[in-house]
Design a protein around this motif. Sequence first.
Motif, PDB file in Angstrom:
ATOM      1  N   GLY A  11       0.768  -1.241   0.000  1.00  0.00           N
ATOM      2  CA  GLY A  11       0.000   0.000   0.000  1.00  0.00           C
ATOM      3  C   GLY A  11       0.794   1.283   0.000  1.00  0.00           C
ATOM      4  O   GLY A  11       0.327   2.281   0.531  1.00  0.00           O
ATOM      5  N   SER A  12       1.986   1.296  -0.580  1.00  0.00           N
ATOM      6  CA  SER A  12       2.771   2.527  -0.615  1.00  0.00           C
ATOM      7  C   SER A  12       2.019   3.615  -1.374  1.00  0.00           C
ATOM      8  O   SER A  12       1.520   3.382  -2.479  1.00  0.00           O
ATOM      9  N   LYS A  13       1.960   4.820  -0.799  1.00  0.00           N
ATOM     10  CA  LYS A  13       1.169   5.896  -1.398  1.00  0.00           C
ATOM     11  C   LYS A  13       2.027   6.936  -2.104  1.00  0.00           C
ATOM     12  O   LYS A  13       1.693   7.402  -3.189  1.00  0.00           O
ATOM     13  N   ARG A  14       3.141   7.351  -1.503  1.00  0.00           N
ATOM     14  CA  ARG A  14       3.946   8.411  -2.114  1.00  0.00           C
ATOM     15  C   ARG A  14       4.659   7.932  -3.376  1.00  0.00           C
ATOM     16  O   ARG A  14       4.849   8.705  -4.314  1.00  0.00           O
ATOM     17  N   ILE A  15       5.068   6.647  -3.381  1.00  0.00           N
ATOM     18  CA  ILE A  15       5.635   6.041  -4.589  1.00  0.00           C
ATOM     19  C   ILE A  15       4.839   4.760  -4.825  1.00  0.00           C
ATOM     20  O   ILE A  15       5.139   3.717  -4.243  1.00  0.00           O
ATOM     21  N   ALA A 106      12.934  -3.402   2.216  1.00  0.00           N
ATOM     22  CA  ALA A 106      12.793  -3.759   0.798  1.00  0.00           C
ATOM     23  C   ALA A 106      13.313  -2.682  -0.132  1.00  0.00           C
ATOM     24  O   ALA A 106      13.597  -2.955  -1.303  1.00  0.00           O
ATOM     25  N   THR A 107      13.446  -1.461   0.357  1.00  0.00           N
ATOM     26  CA  THR A 107      13.908  -0.350  -0.484  1.00  0.00           C
ATOM     27  C   THR A 107      15.254   0.142   0.024  1.00  0.00           C
ATOM     28  O   THR A 107      15.418   1.307   0.379  1.00  0.00           O
ATOM     29  N   ALA A 108      16.223  -0.760   0.040  1.00  0.00           N
ATOM     30  CA  ALA A 108      17.569  -0.439   0.514  1.00  0.00           C
ATOM     31  C   ALA A 108      18.593  -1.042  -0.447  1.00  0.00           C
ATOM     32  O   ALA A 108      19.289  -1.996  -0.120  1.00  0.00           O
ATOM     33  N   PRO A 109      18.683  -0.485  -1.668  1.00  0.00           N
ATOM     34  CA  PRO A 109      19.514  -1.115  -2.693  1.00  0.00           C
ATOM     35  C   PRO A 109      21.013  -1.025  -2.451  1.00  0.00           C
ATOM     36  O   PRO A 109      21.781  -1.646  -3.193  1.00  0.00           O
ATOM     37  N   PHE A 110      21.437  -0.290  -1.435  1.00  0.00           N
ATOM     38  CA  PHE A 110      22.863  -0.152  -1.179  1.00  0.00           C
ATOM     39  C   PHE A 110      23.406  -1.180  -0.184  1.00  0.00           C
ATOM     40  O   PHE A 110      24.581  -1.149   0.173  1.00  0.00           O
ATOM     41  N   ILE A 111      22.550  -2.080   0.276  1.00  0.00           N
ATOM     42  CA  ILE A 111      23.006  -3.140   1.173  1.00  0.00           C
ATOM     43  C   ILE A 111      24.014  -4.030   0.454  1.00  0.00           C
ATOM     44  O   ILE A 111      23.811  -4.419  -0.693  1.00  0.00           O
ATOM     45  N   GLU A 112      25.098  -4.336   1.140  1.00  0.00           N
ATOM     46  CA  GLU A 112      26.105  -5.253   0.613  1.00  0.00           C
ATOM     47  C   GLU A 112      26.114  -6.521   1.467  1.00  0.00           C
ATOM     48  O   GLU A 112      25.912  -6.446   2.690  1.00  0.00           O
ATOM     49  N   PRO A 113      26.350  -7.688   0.855  1.00  0.00           N
ATOM     50  CA  PRO A 113      26.410  -8.931   1.644  1.00  0.00           C
ATOM     51  C   PRO A 113      27.397  -8.846   2.803  1.00  0.00           C
ATOM     52  O   PRO A 113      27.133  -9.353   3.897  1.00  0.00           O
ATOM     53  N   GLU A 114      28.538  -8.174   2.577  1.00  0.00           N
ATOM     54  CA  GLU A 114      29.521  -8.067   3.661  1.00  0.00           C
ATOM     55  C   GLU A 114      29.012  -7.216   4.814  1.00  0.00           C
ATOM     56  O   GLU A 114      29.424  -7.410   5.965  1.00  0.00           O
ATOM     57  N   HIS A 203      27.705   7.980   1.698  1.00  0.00           N
ATOM     58  CA  HIS A 203      27.406   7.862   0.275  1.00  0.00           C
ATOM     59  C   HIS A 203      26.690   6.564  -0.076  1.00  0.00           C
ATOM     60  O   HIS A 203      26.294   6.364  -1.218  1.00  0.00           O
ATOM     61  N   ARG A 204      26.480   5.682   0.928  1.00  0.00           N
ATOM     62  CA  ARG A 204      25.709   4.461   0.686  1.00  0.00           C
ATOM     63  C   ARG A 204      24.447   4.423   1.530  1.00  0.00           C
ATOM     64  O   ARG A 204      23.925   3.362   1.838  1.00  0.00           O
ATOM     65  N   VAL A 205      23.950   5.586   1.888  1.00  0.00           N
ATOM     66  CA  VAL A 205      22.731   5.660   2.704  1.00  0.00           C
ATOM     67  C   VAL A 205      21.766   6.645   2.060  1.00  0.00           C
ATOM     68  O   VAL A 205      22.109   7.808   1.813  1.00  0.00           O
ATOM     69  N   GLN A 206      20.553   6.174   1.752  1.00  0.00           N
ATOM     70  CA  GLN A 206      19.504   7.046   1.234  1.00  0.00           C
ATOM     71  C   GLN A 206      18.147   6.458   1.572  1.00  0.00           C
ATOM     72  O   GLN A 206      17.781   5.391   1.085  1.00  0.00           O
ATOM     73  N   ASP A 207      17.401   7.150   2.414  1.00  0.00           N
ATOM     74  CA  ASP A 207      16.022   6.754   2.682  1.00  0.00           C
ATOM     75  C   ASP A 207      15.201   7.055   1.430  1.00  0.00           C
ATOM     76  O   ASP A 207      15.387   8.104   0.796  1.00  0.00           O
ATOM     77  N   ILE A 208      14.322   6.143   1.034  1.00  0.00           N
ATOM     78  CA  ILE A 208      13.561   6.326  -0.197  1.00  0.00           C
ATOM     79  C   ILE A 208      12.076   6.379   0.140  1.00  0.00           C
ATOM     80  O   ILE A 208      11.398   5.360   0.259  1.00  0.00           O
ATOM     81  N   ASP A 209      11.569   7.605   0.306  1.00  0.00           N
ATOM     82  CA  ASP A 209      10.160   7.820   0.621  1.00  0.00           C
ATOM     83  C   ASP A 209       9.434   8.606  -0.458  1.00  0.00           C
ATOM     84  O   ASP A 209       8.209   8.526  -0.571  1.00  0.00           O
ATOM     85  N   THR A 210      10.173   9.405  -1.225  1.00  0.00           N
ATOM     86  CA  THR A 210       9.573  10.252  -2.243  1.00  0.00           C
ATOM     87  C   THR A 210      10.253   9.999  -3.590  1.00  0.00           C
ATOM     88  O   THR A 210      11.303   9.371  -3.665  1.00  0.00           O
ATOM     89  N   LEU A 211       9.648  10.533  -4.663  1.00  0.00           N
ATOM     90  CA  LEU A 211      10.264  10.393  -5.981  1.00  0.00           C
ATOM     91  C   LEU A 211      11.612  11.114  -6.045  1.00  0.00           C
ATOM     92  O   LEU A 211      12.530  10.675  -6.749  1.00  0.00           O
TER      93      LEU A 211
END
Length: 235
Positions: A11-15, A106-114, A203-211
């Motif tokens: 149910g995400s509304k902003r994106i 689920a919206t954290a594309p900068f996660i690395e396995p290490e 540089h590997r951290v970004q919260d993704i709530d808006t476009l």
Amino acid sequence: MRVAVIPARGGSKRIPRKNIRPFRGKPIIAWSIEAALKSGCFERVLVSTDDAAIAEVAREYGAETPFLRPASIADDFAPTAAVVKHALDWCAANGVETDHCCCIYATAPFIEPEDLRAGLKTLIAGGTDYAMTVTAFPAPIQRAYRIRAGQLEMINPGQYLVRSQDLEEAYHDAGQFYWGKSEAWREERAIFASSTPIILPQHRVQDIDTLEDWRRAEIMMDYIGLNRGEPQDER
């Protein structure tokens, strides 16, 4: 047993459809699933969702979706701990005994396995209930301003003349993942009350709530890929 739980409600509304929106070549949730699988930390990677389309995408990328999340914990106000507890209760009811659980957004594309492997070591070594990702604020929070009646005023005027290098560094939640003892999750203990930090570079951290957040994350990913020598998305 160690499990990963990836909350991904529909149910995400902003994106709209944020959790399966394409991000640099694949649904954004795929980045989290693949990092969890590649880390070698988990016997099972579970996606907790109330949405059949999200569940289908999650399975396509190697995660399990053995249950649908009930509506009572799938709205805008459902706390993360309640979602993880529900998943762990399902595990216990189905003979899956767990000792540690990592909640991965689920919206954290900068996660690395290490990062996930380091997080588990941090949790075990720290002796706390949780270990969570954090990063430093880019500027001293002691110098923060508020806007009141159209004018700026310092929140803490006493810090005005203190040199920035003399101010204590402060950190904020990086919003990527939270390792925790299963018993702490199931008792819904507050993460901030007993947690060891996993410090990530800014540089590997970004919260993704808006476009706008989304576009910034794409630019950051392009930068990371460029410095790894990876091909870039030509748009």
